[in-house]
Scaffold this motif. Sequence first.
Motif, PDB file in Angstrom:
ATOM      1  N   GLU A   1       8.665  14.029  65.999  1.00  0.00           N
ATOM      2  CA  GLU A   1       9.121  15.397  66.281  1.00  0.00           C
ATOM      3  C   GLU A   1       9.763  16.071  65.065  1.00  0.00           C
ATOM      4  O   GLU A   1       9.484  17.227  64.774  1.00  0.00           O
TER       5      GLU A   1
ATOM      6  N   HIS B   1       1.976  19.324  67.756  1.00  0.00           N
ATOM      7  CA  HIS B   1       1.440  17.987  68.055  1.00  0.00           C
ATOM      8  C   HIS B   1      -0.074  17.892  67.905  1.00  0.00           C
ATOM      9  O   HIS B   1      -0.578  16.853  67.486  1.00  0.00           O
TER      10      HIS B   1
ATOM     11  N   HIS C   1       4.147  24.884  70.360  1.00  0.00           N
ATOM     12  CA  HIS C   1       4.653  23.610  69.853  1.00  0.00           C
ATOM     13  C   HIS C   1       3.698  22.460  70.185  1.00  0.00           C
ATOM     14  O   HIS C   1       3.360  21.648  69.312  1.00  0.00           O
TER      15      HIS C   1
HETATM   16 FE   FE2 Z   1       7.249  17.780  71.034  1.00  0.00          FE
END
Ligand code: FE2
Length: 297
Positions: A208, A167, A162
């Motif tokens: 997010e 990101h 993740h």
């Molecule tokens: Fe995150």
Amino acid sequence: MFTEGQLYSPVSADADGSVQVHLGENHPGFKDEAYRARRNEIAAAAVSWSPGQPIPQIAYTDQENEVWRIVSRELAPKHERHAHSEYLAAKAALKLPTDRVPQLDEVSALIEPLTGWSYIAAPGLVELRQFYGALGRRVFHSTQYLRHPSEPLYTPEPDIIHEVIGHGNQLASPRFARLTEAAGQASMRLESEEGMQFLADVFWFSMEFGVMWEDGDLKAYGAGILSSYGEMDEYAQMEIRPLDLPQMGSINYDITAYQPVLFAAQNLDELEEVVGVFFDTCTDDSIAALRGVGTPA
Ligand code: FE2
Ligand code: TIH
């Protein structure tokens, strides 16, 4: 505000230096002794790291590299179909390895020339102010462990897949990087806990779990959607609302499941005009007004 679950498994460090990661009963690795030992080992490396030292190097196992490969392979066609073009362009520029887990200093070396961001190691949850304060200096706290191999398609607990695929690719875009940095700088202006939480929640529903219209299709740009090939199949069927700061900063959500309500920007310009300007200008007072708890006249 999230009302269910915890993002990261708690980490404790004993006086004798032993580090333990406390997986919940529902964690897919709860009964897997080897996985638990590995989580402890990886967390210990980050706990004993301090700024100025070289980033801890993790010797990833064949099984961990295999999880990275599977997720990279599954995500690739879904990114092509569902990710916003800004993310796709950034992903093409960053060129993360797909066959093995990269070290965090390799990730920094790839991102730094593009947008000036770097990655540092975190054992798990980083306190909100510390996490956002670092974003304001273009530093991203990243975990180094991998999700349990039995559930590669989705994890409620952010892992290196993740942090780096979600990101990292996003932060390789100058425009997304700028938005993220602005959120970090906003955190330094906020004194109230309510203000900080509101900021974190707007971040949740943008960087997010944000979605955005592009040529009539609903594309994803949020790192939490783009690191989960399970959630990538579902997000377009969720309840899609227009950008709305008071709602984004105050609705309750469950972090342990696919997000049932998402906020869509009309385009990248609108994202910058609404969310970007909020990050650039918010204060405790402006947030209190958005929350509808302004000081009585
Ligand atoms: Fe995150
Ligand atoms: N659900 C994401 C994934 O499976 O990659 C990880 C998370 C992102 C944000 C919160 S949890």
